[in-house]
Design a protein around this motif. Structure first.
Motif, PDB file in Angstrom:
ATOM      1  N   VAL A   1      71.615  53.385  65.534  1.00 43.30           N
ATOM      2  CA  VAL A   1      70.995  54.265  64.547  1.00 43.30           C
ATOM      3  C   VAL A   1      69.491  54.468  64.766  1.00 43.30           C
ATOM      4  O   VAL A   1      69.010  55.613  64.704  1.00 43.30           O
ATOM      5  N   PRO A   2      68.690  53.419  65.015  1.00 44.87           N
ATOM      6  CA  PRO A   2      67.244  53.657  65.192  1.00 44.87           C
ATOM      7  C   PRO A   2      66.924  54.640  66.309  1.00 44.87           C
ATOM      8  O   PRO A   2      65.970  55.415  66.201  1.00 44.87           O
ATOM      9  N   TYR A   3      67.720  54.623  67.382  1.00 41.69           N
ATOM     10  CA  TYR A   3      67.492  55.547  68.500  1.00 41.69           C
ATOM     11  C   TYR A   3      67.568  56.988  68.020  1.00 41.69           C
ATOM     12  O   TYR A   3      66.678  57.807  68.294  1.00 41.69           O
ATOM     13  N   TYR A   4      68.622  57.321  67.292  1.00 43.90           N
ATOM     14  CA  TYR A   4      68.814  58.702  66.850  1.00 43.90           C
ATOM     15  C   TYR A   4      67.894  59.075  65.694  1.00 43.90           C
ATOM     16  O   TYR A   4      67.407  60.210  65.623  1.00 43.90           O
ATOM     17  N   MET A   5      67.640  58.143  64.782  1.00 45.14           N
ATOM     18  CA  MET A   5      66.751  58.458  63.678  1.00 45.14           C
ATOM     19  C   MET A   5      65.319  58.683  64.168  1.00 45.14           C
ATOM     20  O   MET A   5      64.606  59.553  63.662  1.00 45.14           O
ATOM     21  N   SER A   6      64.896  57.903  65.153  1.00 43.76           N
ATOM     22  CA  SER A   6      63.552  58.075  65.698  1.00 43.76           C
ATOM     23  C   SER A   6      63.391  59.447  66.334  1.00 43.76           C
ATOM     24  O   SER A   6      62.379  60.137  66.133  1.00 43.76           O
ATOM     25  N   ARG A   7      64.393  59.871  67.086  1.00 41.51           N
ATOM     26  CA  ARG A   7      64.320  61.182  67.741  1.00 41.51           C
ATOM     27  C   ARG A   7      64.433  62.322  66.730  1.00 41.51           C
ATOM     28  O   ARG A   7      63.768  63.359  66.869  1.00 41.51           O
ATOM     29  N   THR A   8      65.254  62.125  65.717  1.00 41.90           N
ATOM     30  CA  THR A   8      65.402  63.166  64.696  1.00 41.90           C
ATOM     31  C   THR A   8      64.109  63.375  63.931  1.00 41.90           C
ATOM     32  O   THR A   8      63.655  64.514  63.745  1.00 41.90           O
ATOM     33  N   THR A   9      63.504  62.302  63.466  1.00 40.02           N
ATOM     34  CA  THR A   9      62.276  62.438  62.679  1.00 40.02           C
ATOM     35  C   THR A   9      61.101  62.886  63.540  1.00 40.02           C
ATOM     36  O   THR A   9      60.173  63.528  63.038  1.00 40.02           O
ATOM     37  N   LEU A  10      61.119  62.562  64.841  1.00 36.58           N
ATOM     38  CA  LEU A  10      60.079  63.080  65.735  1.00 36.58           C
ATOM     39  C   LEU A  10      60.194  64.593  65.852  1.00 36.58           C
ATOM     40  O   LEU A  10      59.190  65.320  65.781  1.00 36.58           O
ATOM     41  N   ASP A  11      61.416  65.093  66.014  1.00 39.11           N
ATOM     42  CA  ASP A  11      61.613  66.538  66.074  1.00 39.11           C
ATOM     43  C   ASP A  11      61.187  67.211  64.768  1.00 39.11           C
ATOM     44  O   ASP A  11      60.595  68.299  64.774  1.00 39.11           O
ATOM     45  N   ILE A  12      61.485  66.558  63.647  1.00 38.96           N
ATOM     46  CA  ILE A  12      61.126  67.125  62.348  1.00 38.96           C
ATOM     47  C   ILE A  12      59.619  67.214  62.179  1.00 38.96           C
ATOM     48  O   ILE A  12      59.080  68.262  61.804  1.00 38.96           O
ATOM     49  N   ILE A  13      58.911  66.126  62.470  1.00 39.46           N
ATOM     50  CA  ILE A  13      57.459  66.157  62.264  1.00 39.46           C
ATOM     51  C   ILE A  13      56.793  67.064  63.280  1.00 39.46           C
ATOM     52  O   ILE A  13      55.731  67.642  63.012  1.00 39.46           O
ATOM     53  N   GLY A  14      57.414  67.258  64.446  1.00 36.53           N
ATOM     54  CA  GLY A  14      56.869  68.200  65.411  1.00 36.53           C
ATOM     55  C   GLY A  14      56.864  69.613  64.856  1.00 36.53           C
ATOM     56  O   GLY A  14      55.857  70.332  64.929  1.00 36.53           O
ATOM     57  N   LEU A  15      57.997  70.034  64.287  1.00 37.60           N
ATOM     58  CA  LEU A  15      58.111  71.388  63.738  1.00 37.60           C
ATOM     59  C   LEU A  15      57.358  71.543  62.416  1.00 37.60           C
ATOM     60  O   LEU A  15      56.598  72.492  62.225  1.00 37.60           O
ATOM     61  N   ALA A  16      57.589  70.620  61.500  1.00 36.23           N
ATOM     62  CA  ALA A  16      56.945  70.719  60.184  1.00 36.23           C
ATOM     63  C   ALA A  16      55.469  70.381  60.252  1.00 36.23           C
ATOM     64  O   ALA A  16      54.667  70.916  59.491  1.00 36.23           O
TER      65      ALA A  16
ATOM     66  N   PHE B   1      59.593  73.353  54.046  1.00 35.54           N
ATOM     67  CA  PHE B   1      59.978  72.416  55.099  1.00 35.54           C
ATOM     68  C   PHE B   1      61.463  72.054  55.039  1.00 35.54           C
ATOM     69  O   PHE B   1      62.034  71.593  56.030  1.00 35.54           O
ATOM     70  N   THR B   2      62.091  72.237  53.883  1.00 35.27           N
ATOM     71  CA  THR B   2      63.479  71.805  53.708  1.00 35.27           C
ATOM     72  C   THR B   2      64.433  72.395  54.745  1.00 35.27           C
ATOM     73  O   THR B   2      65.300  71.676  55.260  1.00 35.27           O
ATOM     74  N   PRO B   3      64.320  73.683  55.116  1.00 35.49           N
ATOM     75  CA  PRO B   3      65.203  74.204  56.171  1.00 35.49           C
ATOM     76  C   PRO B   3      65.047  73.468  57.506  1.00 35.49           C
ATOM     77  O   PRO B   3      66.027  73.309  58.246  1.00 35.49           O
ATOM     78  N   ILE B   4      63.838  73.022  57.810  1.00 39.63           N
ATOM     79  CA  ILE B   4      63.627  72.251  59.045  1.00 39.63           C
ATOM     80  C   ILE B   4      64.356  70.919  58.947  1.00 39.63           C
ATOM     81  O   ILE B   4      65.018  70.479  59.895  1.00 39.63           O
ATOM     82  N   PHE B   5      64.228  70.261  57.793  1.00 36.78           N
ATOM     83  CA  PHE B   5      64.936  68.991  57.591  1.00 36.78           C
ATOM     84  C   PHE B   5      66.442  69.193  57.767  1.00 36.78           C
ATOM     85  O   PHE B   5      67.110  68.396  58.444  1.00 36.78           O
ATOM     86  N   ASN B   6      66.970  70.236  57.145  1.00 34.19           N
ATOM     87  CA  ASN B   6      68.410  70.511  57.232  1.00 34.19           C
ATOM     88  C   ASN B   6      68.833  70.819  58.667  1.00 34.19           C
ATOM     89  O   ASN B   6      69.906  70.386  59.123  1.00 34.19           O
ATOM     90  N   GLN B   7      68.018  71.582  59.366  1.00 32.96           N
ATOM     91  CA  GLN B   7      68.338  71.966  60.741  1.00 32.96           C
ATOM     92  C   GLN B   7      68.496  70.731  61.638  1.00 32.96           C
ATOM     93  O   GLN B   7      69.481  70.609  62.379  1.00 32.96           O
TER      94      GLN B   7
END
Length: 538
Positions: A176-191, A145-151
């Protein structure tokens, strides 16, 4: 739809209310918790709930701890009693006897629309789900999963760089919450299930919009400016929440039903496609280029489930997608927001962390490389101690029982008595962490206090991820994800507060405690920070 106006339907809510009122009054009168010290009730109807809302949960409980000690009872709705204790032996007993202490019905009802996944399942159903899901969170899977996190960490970093260039400025203000929420949503979607939300680049697709309808996030997650009785009634009459299963012609109910339908449809499609591909693989002995070779959590879960003679039903598998979204999205995004907030209060720690990250000559660190960075580890530990995303966890005794205490005494509890696991209070206990327990100091982890060894937490003797059989199954996933995000962002940028520290407050919402701007809570979660590209000293 004439049945909506029938006498039986109209009288039903009143009967539910009367029954609930009588039940709680009788239970309170008989509860052995009445023998404990605690604050007097403000109202027979809502107990001290209004006081907790108006003063803030931590403020109210801190005051009660100073007055009544670390173990006391306090009245909630209909004067039903809840036990508050930071006693490590008592909490350990609760966490290791999950068949005696379950999540209350009102807690389950709030999020049961997502299905009875690992977070909400009880008893044998929970044990089966946990057994099948455990392999998906092993070390090999986390490495993949680490490459997804890095991406995705690089993606949000590049977005901020583009904003700086487009505005031709050295500094931008970022929510910050706006961008962190979207980033982690994209991460959990892929991973989580090999699904591209692409929310960093757009407003989201059907699944993300539907999920946000059920569990409001971002600006949709607002805090009311004043206390009302409505949320309390909803919380203590779970049957009302279940009305979303009835085709009532109300806007809110229609929205929830439509969102649930969309989530079920997309999740069922994902499961059917993966499952069919795996079954074809088993039948014909070849692997397809897609679906079966994936290492996302859903694919791993379906594969393990097919190999288990006593596997989960498709509905249980589907429920885990909601679990991935809840546990792997909002909690991590909130943790990241608070971590950057802590680093803004301790600029020396921010600089020290950046120096350590810059010493690693790569833009795509491996999991092992990240784990080998000691100060990064201390920063993450300190953040998750001081800013645990989940503030408390609630339980209810499902039978008469006895809680053993550290001093050798015990507390009797009756069936239906509630108990609070005060995660935040245990992580910030001054008697353990010292007078600076509420300050962000990563260096404290160079020599942590011996007293924390008594805490039953699964990680670092902190209560952040709980412990026992209900400990967070994906906590290692969260730790590596946070480290990847911090590596990409702190290495590149310097962060500063836009507002004074005291103007950033937190509120506990549904699952997590989010940052808000004081006086503007109705605008939703906000944490504005100044972001500037770091320029190394010549």
């Amino acid at each position: 739809m004439l049945w909506l106006f029938s006498p039986a339907f109209l009288v039903a809510p009143l009967l539910i209310f009367v029954f609930t009122l009588v039940k709680y009054q009788i239970r309170s009168a008989k509860s052995p918790l009445r023998a404990l010290p605690g604050p007097p009730s403000q109202s027979w109807f809502y107990g001290n709930v209004k006081q907790i809302f108006e003063r803030g949960q931590s403020v109210a409980w801190d005051e009660w701890v100073s007055t009544y000690g670390k173990t006391f009872r306090y009245p909630v709705m209909f004067n039903s009693l809840s036990l508050f204790t930071t006693d490590p032996r008592a909490i350990n007993h609760v966490l290791t006897h999950s068949d005696e202490f379950e999540k209350p019905e009102d807690v389950k009802a709030v999020l049961e629309l997502l299905g009875e996944g690992l977070i909400f399942a009880e008893g044998e159903r929970h044990r089966k789900q946990r057994r099948i899901m455990n392999p998906a969170f092993g070390p090999a899977q986390l490495k993949s999963f680490t490459p997804i996190f890095n991406q995705k960490a690089s993606e949000v970093r590049n977005i901020w760089l583009s904003q700086l260039n487009e505005n031709n400025t050295d500094v931008i203000k970022v929510d910050v919450p706006y961008y962190m929420s979207r980033t982690t949503l994209d991460i959990i979607g892929l991973a989580g299930f090999d699904y591209e939300f692409n929310s960093l680049q757009s407003e989201g697709d059907q699944l993300s919009v539907a999920f946000s309808s059920l569990i409001p996030t971002g600006s949709a997650s607002r805090i009311p400016s004043r206390w009302t009785i409505k949320p309390v009634l909803m919380a203590f009459a779970p049957v009302i929440l279940k009305l979303v299963r009835i085709p009532l012609p109300f806007t809110g109910v229609k929205r929830l039903r439509a969102a649930k339908k969309t989530i079920d449809r997309i999740c069922d499609q994902l499961i059917t496609e993966r499952k069919s591909a795996m079954l074809r693989e088993q039948s014909y002995g070849f692997k397809e280029k897609s679906d079966t070779t994936g290492k996302d959590l859903l694919t791993l879960l379906i594969r393990a489930n097919l190999q288990d003679t006593d596997g989960m039903s498709d509905s249980d598998v589907r429920a885990q997608i909601g679990t991935f979204l809840i546990a792997g999205h909002e909690t991590t995004s909130t943790a990241m927001s608070w971590t950057l907030f802590g680093l803004c209060q301790n600029l020396e720690a921010q600089s020290k962390l950046r120096d350590e990250l810059l010493a690693l000559v790569t833009d795509d660190p491996t999991m092992d490389e990240l784990k080998a960075l000691p100060y990064l580890d201390m920063v993450v530990r300190e953040s998750l101690r001081l800013y645990s995303p989940v503030f408390v966890s609630r339980r209810v005794a499902v039978k008469n029982t006895v809680l053993p205490m550290r001093d050798g005494s015990s507390i009797r509890m009756s069936e239906g008595d509630r108990l609070l696991i005060p995660i935040y209070a245990m992580n910030t206990d001054r008697d353990i962490w010292g007078k600076d327990a509420f300050e962000f100091k990563p260096e404290r982890w160079e020599s942590p206090p011996e007293a924390i060894s008594e805490n039953p937490g699964v990680w670092s003797n902190l209560m952040t991820f709980l412990g026992g059989s209900r400990a967070c199954i994906g906590y290692q996933f969260t730790l590596i994800e946070m480290k990847c995000l911090l590596f990409a962002l702190v290495r590149k940028f310097e962060f500063r507060l836009v507002l004074p520290v005291e103007d950033i407050v937190w509120r506990n919402q549904t699952v997590v405690r989010r940052p808000f701007v004081k006086g503007a809570e109705q605008d939703g979660p906000k944490l504005p920070l100044y972001v500037k590209v770091h320029v190394p000293d010549a």
